[in-house]
Design a protein around this motif. Structure first.
Motif, PDB file in Angstrom:
ATOM      1  N   GLN A  35      34.642  10.787  48.986  1.00 15.56           N
ATOM      2  CA  GLN A  35      33.654  10.228  49.915  1.00 15.56           C
ATOM      3  C   GLN A  35      32.250  10.698  49.568  1.00 15.56           C
ATOM      4  N   GLN A  36      32.132  11.948  49.161  1.00 18.01           N
ATOM      5  CA  GLN A  36      30.832  12.474  48.729  1.00 18.01           C
ATOM      6  C   GLN A  36      30.316  11.664  47.541  1.00 18.01           C
ATOM      7  N   TRP A  37      31.177  11.341  46.578  1.00 20.61           N
ATOM      8  CA  TRP A  37      30.801  10.542  45.416  1.00 20.61           C
ATOM      9  C   TRP A  37      30.367   9.141  45.845  1.00 20.61           C
ATOM     10  N   TYR A  38      31.171   8.495  46.705  1.00 33.79           N
ATOM     11  CA  TYR A  38      30.840   7.138  47.132  1.00 33.79           C
ATOM     12  C   TYR A  38      29.545   7.098  47.940  1.00 33.79           C
ATOM     13  N   ASP A  39      29.303   8.096  48.770  1.00 34.16           N
ATOM     14  CA  ASP A  39      28.047   8.166  49.525  1.00 34.16           C
ATOM     15  C   ASP A  39      26.861   8.346  48.583  1.00 34.16           C
ATOM     16  N   PHE A  40      27.013   9.218  47.600  1.00 31.45           N
ATOM     17  CA  PHE A  40      25.949   9.452  46.626  1.00 31.45           C
ATOM     18  C   PHE A  40      25.661   8.170  45.849  1.00 31.45           C
ATOM     19  N   GLN A  41      26.707   7.504  45.405  1.00 31.90           N
ATOM     20  CA  GLN A  41      26.570   6.269  44.647  1.00 31.90           C
ATOM     21  C   GLN A  41      25.881   5.183  45.492  1.00 31.90           C
ATOM     22  N   ALA A  42      26.275   5.051  46.736  1.00 31.54           N
ATOM     23  CA  ALA A  42      25.664   4.051  47.619  1.00 31.54           C
ATOM     24  C   ALA A  42      24.177   4.326  47.815  1.00 31.54           C
ATOM     25  N   GLU A  43      23.808   5.580  47.964  1.00 26.49           N
ATOM     26  CA  GLU A  43      22.399   5.938  48.138  1.00 26.49           C
ATOM     27  C   GLU A  43      21.597   5.617  46.874  1.00 26.49           C
ATOM     28  N   CYS A  44      22.184   5.842  45.715  1.00 25.71           N
ATOM     29  CA  CYS A  44      21.510   5.488  44.452  1.00 25.71           C
ATOM     30  C   CYS A  44      21.284   3.983  44.377  1.00 25.71           C
ATOM     31  N   TYR A  45      22.288   3.202  44.733  1.00 29.74           N
ATOM     32  CA  TYR A  45      22.142   1.750  44.720  1.00 29.74           C
ATOM     33  C   TYR A  45      21.083   1.297  45.725  1.00 29.74           C
ATOM     34  N   ARG A  46      21.036   1.928  46.886  1.00 38.61           N
ATOM     35  CA  ARG A  46      20.036   1.585  47.899  1.00 38.61           C
ATOM     36  C   ARG A  46      18.629   1.830  47.364  1.00 38.61           C
ATOM     37  N   LYS A  47      18.438   2.979  46.718  1.00 39.63           N
ATOM     38  CA  LYS A  47      17.126   3.303  46.154  1.00 39.63           C
ATOM     39  C   LYS A  47      16.731   2.313  45.059  1.00 39.63           C
ATOM     40  N   LEU A  48      17.687   1.924  44.230  1.00 37.73           N
ATOM     41  CA  LEU A  48      17.414   0.933  43.189  1.00 37.73           C
ATOM     42  C   LEU A  48      17.017  -0.409  43.797  1.00 37.73           C
ATOM     43  N   ALA A  49      17.697  -0.805  44.852  1.00 37.99           N
ATOM     44  CA  ALA A  49      17.382  -2.069  45.518  1.00 37.99           C
ATOM     45  C   ALA A  49      15.973  -2.039  46.115  1.00 37.99           C
ATOM     46  N   ILE A  50      15.623  -0.927  46.745  1.00 43.72           N
ATOM     47  CA  ILE A  50      14.283  -0.791  47.317  1.00 43.72           C
ATOM     48  C   ILE A  50      13.226  -0.885  46.226  1.00 43.72           C
ATOM     49  N   GLN A  51      13.449  -0.191  45.122  1.00 35.59           N
ATOM     50  CA  GLN A  51      12.503  -0.203  44.006  1.00 35.59           C
ATOM     51  C   GLN A  51      12.369  -1.619  43.437  1.00 35.59           C
ATOM     52  N   TRP A  52      13.483  -2.305  43.252  1.00 34.17           N
ATOM     53  CA  TRP A  52      13.456  -3.656  42.714  1.00 34.17           C
ATOM     54  C   TRP A  52      12.668  -4.591  43.629  1.00 34.17           C
TER      55      TRP A  52
END
Length: 70
Positions: free
Chosen positions: A40-57
Motif C-alpha cells: 500500500q505504501q508503494w501504491y500510494d507513493f506511485q499514485a502521488e507521483c502520477y498526480r504530480k506528473l498530471a499537474i505538471q502536464w
C-alpha cells in the motif's frame, strides 16, 4: 522504484535496492514489496507521483488541474 526506496531506511531499503538491478527488476521489486507488507505504501507513493506528473502536464499545456475521481 528508486524514489520510493529513498524514503525507506535500513534492511528494507537495502533489499529493494538490490532487487531493482538487472533483468526482471520490476517483478522482483513487486514481490519483495508484497513480502515486506508495504504494498500500500508503494501504491500510494506511485499514485502521488502520477498526480504530480498530471499537474505538471496540465500547467505546461495551459490547463487547470482539478482533484477528484472520475
Amino acid at each position: 522504484m528508486e524514489e520510493v526506496i529513498w524514503t525507506l531506511k535500513g534492511e528494507k531499503a537495502d533489499k529493494l535496492e538490490c532487487a531493482i538491478r538487472g533483468r526482471g527488476a520490476f517483478r522482483r521489486f513487486k514481490d519483495m514489496v508484497d513480502g515486506m507488507g508495504i504494498s500500500q505504501q508503494w501504491y500510494d507513493f506511485q499514485a502521488e507521483c502520477y498526480r504530480k506528473l498530471a499537474i505538471q502536464w496540465c500547467r505546461e499545456h495551459g490547463l487547470e488541474y482539478a482533484e477528484g475521481s472520475m
